[in-house]
Design an enzyme around this catalytic site. Structure first.
Site, PDB file in Angstrom:
ATOM      1  N   ARG A  17       0.801  -1.231   0.000  1.00 34.95           N
ATOM      2  CA  ARG A  17       0.000   0.000   0.000  1.00 34.95           C
ATOM      3  C   ARG A  17       0.836   1.285   0.000  1.00 34.95           C
ATOM      4  O   ARG A  17       0.310   2.374  -0.203  1.00 34.95           O
ATOM      5  CB  ARG A  17      -0.965  -0.003   1.202  1.00 34.95           C
ATOM      6  CG  ARG A  17      -2.196  -0.850   0.936  1.00 34.95           C
ATOM      7  CD  ARG A  17      -3.106  -0.904   2.132  1.00 34.95           C
ATOM      8  NE  ARG A  17      -2.574  -1.778   3.164  1.00 34.95           N
ATOM      9  CZ  ARG A  17      -3.005  -1.796   4.438  1.00 34.95           C
ATOM     10  NH1 ARG A  17      -3.949  -0.968   4.821  1.00 34.95           N
ATOM     11  NH2 ARG A  17      -2.471  -2.621   5.305  1.00 34.95           N
ATOM     12  N   ASP A 107       7.364  -2.141  11.041  1.00 28.56           N
ATOM     13  CA  ASP A 107       6.573  -0.996  10.579  1.00 28.56           C
ATOM     14  C   ASP A 107       5.775  -0.337  11.700  1.00 28.56           C
ATOM     15  O   ASP A 107       4.843   0.409  11.445  1.00 28.56           O
ATOM     16  CB  ASP A 107       5.662  -1.405   9.412  1.00 28.56           C
ATOM     17  CG  ASP A 107       4.625  -2.447   9.804  1.00 28.56           C
ATOM     18  OD1 ASP A 107       4.661  -2.932  10.949  1.00 28.56           O
ATOM     19  OD2 ASP A 107       3.765  -2.772   8.958  1.00 28.56           O
ATOM     20  N   ASN A 387      35.089  44.407   7.745  1.00 32.74           N
ATOM     21  CA  ASN A 387      33.830  44.726   7.093  1.00 32.74           C
ATOM     22  C   ASN A 387      33.944  44.308   5.636  1.00 32.74           C
ATOM     23  O   ASN A 387      34.799  44.809   4.909  1.00 32.74           O
ATOM     24  CB  ASN A 387      33.536  46.229   7.219  1.00 32.74           C
ATOM     25  CG  ASN A 387      32.071  46.494   6.910  1.00 32.74           C
ATOM     26  OD1 ASN A 387      31.559  46.039   5.887  1.00 32.74           O
ATOM     27  ND2 ASN A 387      31.408  47.219   7.790  1.00 32.74           N
ATOM     28  N   TYR A 397      38.433  28.997  -6.205  1.00 31.30           N
ATOM     29  CA  TYR A 397      38.567  27.789  -7.025  1.00 31.30           C
ATOM     30  C   TYR A 397      39.136  28.179  -8.376  1.00 31.30           C
ATOM     31  O   TYR A 397      38.581  29.022  -9.077  1.00 31.30           O
ATOM     32  CB  TYR A 397      37.164  27.175  -7.168  1.00 31.30           C
ATOM     33  CG  TYR A 397      37.115  25.846  -7.887  1.00 31.30           C
ATOM     34  CD1 TYR A 397      37.933  24.792  -7.492  1.00 31.30           C
ATOM     35  CD2 TYR A 397      36.237  25.648  -8.950  1.00 31.30           C
ATOM     36  CE1 TYR A 397      37.866  23.568  -8.139  1.00 31.30           C
ATOM     37  CE2 TYR A 397      36.162  24.426  -9.596  1.00 31.30           C
ATOM     38  CZ  TYR A 397      36.982  23.389  -9.185  1.00 31.30           C
ATOM     39  OH  TYR A 397      36.912  22.179  -9.824  1.00 31.30           O
TER      40      TYR A 397
HETATM   41  C1  UD1 Z   1      -0.265  -8.606  12.363  1.00 37.76           C
HETATM   42  C2  UD1 Z   1      -0.879  -9.607  13.329  1.00 37.76           C
HETATM   43  C3  UD1 Z   1      -2.194  -9.045  13.866  1.00 37.76           C
HETATM   44  C4  UD1 Z   1      -1.933  -7.721  14.548  1.00 37.76           C
HETATM   45  C5  UD1 Z   1      -1.216  -6.746  13.587  1.00 37.76           C
HETATM   46  C6  UD1 Z   1      -0.773  -5.517  14.328  1.00 37.76           C
HETATM   47  C7  UD1 Z   1      -0.241 -11.804  12.482  1.00 37.76           C
HETATM   48  C8  UD1 Z   1      -0.704 -13.021  11.763  1.00 37.76           C
HETATM   49  N1  UD1 Z   1      -1.152 -10.847  12.647  1.00 37.76           N
HETATM   50  O1  UD1 Z   1      -1.169  -8.478  11.289  1.00 37.76           O
HETATM   51  O2  UD1 Z   1      -2.745  -9.965  14.818  1.00 37.76           O
HETATM   52  O3  UD1 Z   1      -3.147  -7.159  15.010  1.00 37.76           O
HETATM   53  O4  UD1 Z   1      -0.035  -7.375  13.027  1.00 37.76           O
HETATM   54  O5  UD1 Z   1      -0.211  -4.572  13.479  1.00 37.76           O
HETATM   55  O6  UD1 Z   1       0.887 -11.740  12.919  1.00 37.76           O
HETATM   56  N2  UD1 Z   1       6.172  -9.910   7.822  1.00 37.76           N
HETATM   57  C9  UD1 Z   1       7.280 -10.661   7.523  1.00 37.76           C
HETATM   58  N3  UD1 Z   1       7.119 -11.818   6.833  1.00 37.76           N
HETATM   59  C10 UD1 Z   1       5.903 -12.272   6.433  1.00 37.76           C
HETATM   60  C11 UD1 Z   1       4.764 -11.484   6.750  1.00 37.76           C
HETATM   61  C12 UD1 Z   1       4.939 -10.309   7.446  1.00 37.76           C
HETATM   62  O7  UD1 Z   1       8.398 -10.307   7.862  1.00 37.76           O
HETATM   63  O8  UD1 Z   1       5.845 -13.352   5.813  1.00 37.76           O
HETATM   64  C13 UD1 Z   1       6.356  -8.656   8.580  1.00 37.76           C
HETATM   65  C14 UD1 Z   1       5.870  -7.426   7.852  1.00 37.76           C
HETATM   66  O9  UD1 Z   1       6.920  -6.836   7.096  1.00 37.76           O
HETATM   67  C15 UD1 Z   1       5.440  -6.529   9.007  1.00 37.76           C
HETATM   68  C16 UD1 Z   1       5.019  -7.500  10.089  1.00 37.76           C
HETATM   69  O10 UD1 Z   1       5.591  -8.743   9.754  1.00 37.76           O
HETATM   70  O11 UD1 Z   1       6.529  -5.742   9.480  1.00 37.76           O
HETATM   71  C17 UD1 Z   1       3.501  -7.623  10.225  1.00 37.76           C
HETATM   72  O12 UD1 Z   1       2.980  -8.155   9.016  1.00 37.76           O
HETATM   73  P1  UD1 Z   1       1.596  -7.688   8.441  1.00 37.76           P
HETATM   74  O13 UD1 Z   1       1.345  -8.440   7.193  1.00 37.76           O
HETATM   75  O14 UD1 Z   1       1.563  -6.206   8.382  1.00 37.76           O
HETATM   76  O15 UD1 Z   1       0.616  -8.237   9.576  1.00 37.76           O
HETATM   77  P2  UD1 Z   1      -0.837  -7.741   9.876  1.00 37.76           P
HETATM   78  O16 UD1 Z   1      -1.767  -8.307   8.882  1.00 37.76           O
HETATM   79  O17 UD1 Z   1      -0.825  -6.282  10.051  1.00 37.76           O
HETATM   80 CA    CA Z   2       0.649  -4.431   9.455  1.00 36.91          CA
END
Ligand code: UD1
Ligand code: CA
Length: 468
Positions: A17, A107, A387, A397
């Site tokens: 996004r 994030d 001054n 230069y």
């Molecule tokens: C996650 C939580 C949710 C919580 C929310 C809070 C899970 C399944 N869900 O959801 O319960 O309310 O965060 O913000 O954990 N990432 C990886 N590898 C992956 C997937 C994600 O490193 O395979 C990282 C993303 O870069 C991010 C973080 O994990 O920094 C969270 O992933 P995201 O997909 O944003 O999770 P949410 O759906 O927001």
């Molecule tokens: Ca998230």
């Protein structure tokens, strides 16, 4: 005795996004990458190590993040990205068994060490502990905290929004994405994850139900501070969180006594240190390390980076100061601007005046020196009380090398002069207006180097020819 802390930062996700070429966790808030905020917070806990899980844009992310002082930083790749549980599974081989693991989202930049410390206390080296959020508002999109209905209200599971039924979707308590657990316990629970859910992912959040199934108590501490747990998924959310962050910084400065004309129009993208009775007008931006001494006033619309402004100095509106690596110093009581530009190595002594459209680079101006209008001083050493006239420049230069100009104390340089470096103007001397000075001058001498004026009396200007 508390256990050593090892932090895992999840930063492998795509950040679709943001609609950006740049990986999401490298977008900046307050001048620092989102994931760098998270890493630095780990240092605030005296963590033993930080493991960052990278995937999308891994090389860029790994190059763009720095280890905080005193903490080891490691990167582990997650390829492909099969969910948050799968992400943490990748870190298992590098996590020691004797520590407590703190899982953070790359994030979610504004989480504070004090909050994480409370979570570690709840974990107490034995329990799985979650940071939950309850502001009483709708929690669409988040994982809901499901508790028993009896008086214990004990945590049973986290159910992701997409997997939740209507009753669960009405729950306002949601999971922040932050958890802590002893490494040995977490590793065991991670081994049990499956991907039989609506998204076909390995959810980290499922460790809760597995712990409960083993008869373990899962603890949750709750915050109502939405800013600390806010995640960044879009440019809109990034901008909102930036303002929230700046507002908190502004409140902190005002609590110390700094007078901000408008805390909503104030931006710090680095480290700002203020003395007493500092006043900052609207729309100023501070970057890198900036120190403002007692009684300093900063006019509207100034950008100031990597500089020390000493007591009583005044920076008038629309001034740009950037010391980069070499730094800039503005001495006590100096006046700078409006519309001035101070570049790396500008070192202004006490009571120096730098006026409109004056540029100073790699130059030292001793106490009381003045360059008030439309001038350039580069690679110059300027004595006390000099001054320096309007429109004068140092030609530092020669097309290949830079050379120094030395202007002795009490020299008066007239308007529109060119001082061709290397050159020295002897102390107390005068340079006539419009001179191009290529040879050094003696102390006390008047140097004039321009065409002599000729006057022709009764001069007739050419007339336009009449058409035939
Ligand atoms: C996650 C939580 C949710 C919580 C929310 C809070 C899970 C399944 N869900 O959801 O319960 O309310 O965060 O913000 O954990 N990432 C990886 N590898 C992956 C997937 C994600 O490193 O395979 C990282 C993303 O870069 C991010 C973080 O994990 O920094 C969270 O992933 P995201 O997909 O944003 O999770 P949410 O759906 O927001
Ligand atoms: Ca998230």
């Amino acid at each position: 005795m508390s256990l050593p802390v090892d932090v895992v930062v999840m930063a492998a996700g795509k950040g679709t996004r943001m609609k950006s070429q740049r990986p999401k966790v490298l977008h900046c808030l307050g001048g620092r990458a989102l994931a760098q905020h998270v890493i630095d917070c780990a240092a605030g806990l005296s963590a033993r190590s930080v493991v960052v899980i990278t995937g999308h844009g891994a090389e860029q992310v790994e190059a763009g993040l720095q280890a905080p002082a005193g903490t080891a930083l490691r990167f582990v790749r997650q390829e492909p990205q099969l969910g948050t549980g799968h992400a943490v599974q990748q870190a298992v081989p590098v996590l020691a068994d004797d520590g407590v693991v703190l899982v953070l989202n790359g994030d979610v930049p504004l989480i504070e060490p004090a909050t994480l410390q409370k979570l570690l206390q709840a974990s107490a080296g034995q329990h799985l502990a979650l940071l939950s959020v309850d502001t009483g508002e709708d929690a669409t999109g988040y994982g809901r905290i499901v508790r028993t209905s009896d008086a214990t209200r004990s945590v049973q599971a986290i159910v992701e929004h997409k997997d939740a039924n209507d009753a669960q979707r009405r729950i306002t308590e949601w999971y922040s994405g932050v958890m802590a657990a002893p490494a040995a316990l977490l590793k065991g629970l991670l081994g049990r994850l499956t991907n039989d859910n609506s998204q076909g992912e390995y959810y980290l959040t499922d460790v809760v139900k597995h712990a409960v199934a083993e008869g373990r108590e899962v603890r949750a501490i709750t915050t109502a501070d939405a800013v600390q747990v806010a995640g960044v998924n879009s440019p809109q959310q990034l901008a909102e969180l930036e303002r929230a962050h700046q507002r908190r910084l502004a409140d902190g400065f005002m609590a110390q006594g700094v007078r901000l004309a408008d805390p909503a129009r104030f931006d710090v993208r680095g480290q700002l240190v203020c003395g007493q009775d500092v006043e900052i007008d609207v729309n100023c931006v501070f970057e890198g390390r900036v120190e403002l001494g007692d009684g300093v006033r900063i006019g509207a619309h100034c950008v100031i980076a990597n500089a020390r402004i000493e007591a009583g100095a005044v920076i008038h509106p629309f001034t740009h100061v950037d010391g980069e690596a070499a730094g800039v110093r503005v001495g006590p009581g100096a006046l700078v601007g409006p519309f001035a530009r101070l570049r790396p190595g500008a070192d202004l002594g006490a009571e120096v005046h730098i006026g409109n459209f004056v540029e100073v680079k790699n130059s030292t101006l001793a106490a009381g020196a003045k360059a008030n209008h439309l001038a350039y001083l580069g690679d110059a050493t300027v004595g006390e009380r000099v001054n320096y006239g309007a429109g004068s420049i140092t030609a530092n230069y020669d097309g290949a090398n830079k050379h120094r100009t030395v202007i002795g104390a009490d020299v008066h340089v007239g308007s529109n002069c060119v001082l061709v470096a290397p050159v020295t103007i002897g102390a107390g001397g005068t340079v006539g207006a419009g001179s191009t000075i290529t040879k050094s001058t003696e102390p006390g001498a008047l140097a004039v180097a321009r065409g002599r004026q000729t006057s022709i009396a009764g001069w007739q200007r050419p007339q336009k020819q009449k058409k035939a």
